[in-house]
Design an enzyme around this catalytic site. Structure first.
Site, short mmCIF file in Angstrom:
data_model
loop_
_atom_site.label_atom_id
_atom_site.label_comp_id
_atom_site.label_asym_id
_atom_site.label_seq_id
_atom_site.Cartn_x
_atom_site.Cartn_y
_atom_site.Cartn_z
N HIS A 51 -10.44 -2.50 0.16
CA HIS A 51 -10.21 -1.19 -0.70
C HIS A 51 -11.26 -0.36 -0.95
O HIS A 51 -11.81 -0.18 -2.16
CB HIS A 51 -10.06 -2.19 -2.24
CG HIS A 51 -8.45 -2.61 -2.37
ND1 HIS A 51 -7.52 -2.07 -2.57
CD2 HIS A 51 -8.18 -4.08 -1.95
CE1 HIS A 51 -6.44 -2.91 -2.78
NE2 HIS A 51 -6.90 -4.01 -2.10
N ASN B 94 -1.65 -3.97 -7.51
CA ASN B 94 -1.38 -3.19 -6.31
C ASN B 94 -0.41 -2.40 -6.74
O ASN B 94 0.30 -2.72 -7.68
CB ASN B 94 -1.10 -4.00 -5.12
CG ASN B 94 -2.32 -4.51 -4.29
OD1 ASN B 94 -3.05 -3.88 -4.17
ND2 ASN B 94 -1.97 -5.74 -3.63
#
Ligand code: NDP
Length: 489
Positions: free
Chosen positions: A54, A127
């Site tokens: 990420h 997510n």
């Protein structure tokens, strides 16, 4: 307007910010030019380690407003009354790409929200997909390795990705979402967010419920095809930043509705699917969505690095009324995220502006990097606990109700009645013909160059979800091969 006087970082005024201090007109430069040294040394230290996963992200500040009463499920103060508002900050991200990666690559997107509640920060670190590739954190480092660069070629490796997925049948559900239209949202505003894991709520009567969080985009879903995204990336690698930042600057504030699915504690023993398995959803028919409130993003932070790069989200940040579940993947993340921030940002990373709670913080953690805070305990003698000097003390009223567990300690081979394929198949059967066609071609393209043995192993999983799924991927592979043969001829 009078301009401010330039200073060193220690506050001393600077007389000349253009020229080095030299002994003579032609040099050399003097070592005593500490202003030059400070300038160069700071530049060398402008980067911090990027996140291993990420790394590339975009975010904004905003507000959460409660629209529906869920106090029968949770005592969490942020949900205590309809109309209540809580400030928040978000960060969206791709998983695999590095800090400079293009925004619109096919990947799962991170969807993290830090709610600055009156009883501490609650981080919803999710997510844009309701499930994940693996159900046990033990596999996480291996899985991520397959998404990153090959040690010799330093290139991304489709061979490694499909090798891993084909030997990890629980990944099929998430692979299907990734390869579907939702694998390349047009902007962070055009995607849902999910807590993905099962969490828990507990109420003022100490009853526990299992809970899943869903943020539904109010901008509608929009996606790029592979072809479109190749064009977009050719034009701009920073599409999401441009779109999200631009929308907020223009006053077009994006919103998401927050819903929860709530399961009574005892139901967990009777569902045919393991409700704590992050590779599975809870079907809406079994546990319908309950509306809770609205998240609006309405402010671009003044400094990207300070508020988006330095924002440290961790599933370990829960508040009274919100807790964990036995989900194995969640438990790995509870450790791993806070640990990543301690490494990446430093010991007292929660004291950075993006992370500082808006509620009072009273702890006995002591020194270390970034100790910005004062003693804060009203009495400097209260620097350990228990003490007789009026230092902060525990509050048993916020204790979570006890959670029953049973079973032997061992490394279990686990699955449930539903297995690895059924829910992926349910999703596949929801797609219309065009969506299925794009899914087949996205997979066929992603598999280009992958060994036949690995492809065949993966096709068995597609077939398990739905025979038409495997047939479709085979046909798309054939069509792509014929196309490329034609090009060569
Ligand atoms: P429903 O028909 O009630 O819900 C289907 C869900 O699929 C909707 O939430 C929809 O999201 C979502 N969806 C549509 N297209 C995609 C896509 N390309 N990728 C991911 N999600 C998509 O069905 P069930 O609850 O019975 O679940 C059936 C299947 O739907 C599941 O096996 C799962 O794969 C998928 N799903 C289920 C969710 C759940 O929590 N139950 C959540 C998301 C997906 P939206 O309404 O925002 O369009």
């Amino acid at each position: 307007m009078t301009r401010k006087r330039l200073t060193t970082s220690a506050g001393a005024p600077i007389s000349n910010n253009q020229k080095s201090l030299t002994a003579g007109k032609k040099g050399p430069v003097l070592l005593q030019d500490y202003q030059l040294i400070e300038k160069l040394a700071h530049q060398n230290r402008e980067r911090i380690p990027e996140r291993v996963v990420h790394a590339k992200g975009w975010g904004a500040k905003g507000t959460f407003t409660v629209t529906h009463d869920i106090t029968k499920y949770t005592r969490a103060k942020l949900f205590s009354e309809v109309g209540k508002q809580t400030p928040l900050i978000t960060r969206f991200s791709t998983v695999a790409g590095e800090l400079g990666a293009a925004d619109t690559e096919r990947d799962v997107r991170g969807f993290s929200v830090k709610f600055y509640t009156e009883e501490g920060n609650w981080d919803m670190v999710g997510n844009n997909t309701p499930v994940f590739f693996i159900r046990d954190g033990y596999k996480f480092p291996d899985f991520i390795r397959t998404q990153k660069r090959h040690p010799k070629t330093n290139l991304r490796s489709p061979e490694a990705m499909w090798d891993f997925w084909s030997q990890t049948p629980e990944a099929l559900h998430q692979v299907t979402i990734l390869m579907s239209d939702r694998g390349i949202p047009k902007t962070p505003m055009h995607m849902n967010g999910y807590g993905s894991h099962t969490f828990s709520f507990w109420n003022n009567d100490n009853e526990r419920f299992w809970v899943k969080f869903h943020f539904k985009t109010q901008q509608g879903h929009a996606f790029y095809t592979n072809e479109e995204t190749a064009h977009v990336i050719g034009q701009s690698r920073e599409k999401y930043q441009e779109e999200l930042y631009g929308a907020i600057e223009d006053g077009n504030f994006p919103t998401w509705k927050l819903y929860v699915q709530v399961m009574p504690e005892k139901d967990a023993e009777k569902t045919p699917y393991n409700p704590f398995d992050v590779t599975k959803v809870w079907p809406h028919n079994d546990y319908p969505l309950i509306e809770v409130g609205v998240m609006e993003l309405n402010e671009n932070p003044e400094n990207y690095f300070q508020y988006i790069e330095n924002a440290a989200y961790s599933p370990s940040n829960v508040v009274p009324g919100i807790g964990f579940s036995p989900d194995k993947m969640l438990q790995a993340r509870i450790f791993s995220y806070a640990d990543a921030h301690r490494y990446r940002l430093g010991t007292h990373y929660e004291a950075l502006p993006a992370n500082t709670p808006k509620s009072e913080v009273n702890h006995y953690h002591k020194d270390g990097s970034m100790r910005f805070f004062e003693n804060g305990n009203s009495n400097p003698d209260a620097y350990y606990e228990p003490n007789s000097f009026n230092g902060p003390e525990e509050d048993p009223s916020v204790a979570e109700p006890p959670m029953e567990v049973d079973g032997d300690i061992r490394r279990y081979e686990d699955n449930d009645e539903v297995g690895n394929y059924q829910q992926a198949g349910d999703l596949f059967r929801l797609f219309n013909e065009d969506q299925k066609k794009r899914l087949f071609f996205n997979i066929a393209e992603a598999m280009q160059g992958v060994s036949e043995e690995i492809v065949e192993r993966q096709l068995v999983h597609f077939d398990g979800a739905d025979p038409a799924y495997a047939v479709g991927v085979r046909a798309a592979r054939k069509a792509l091969n014929e196309d490329s043969e034609e090009v060569v001829a």
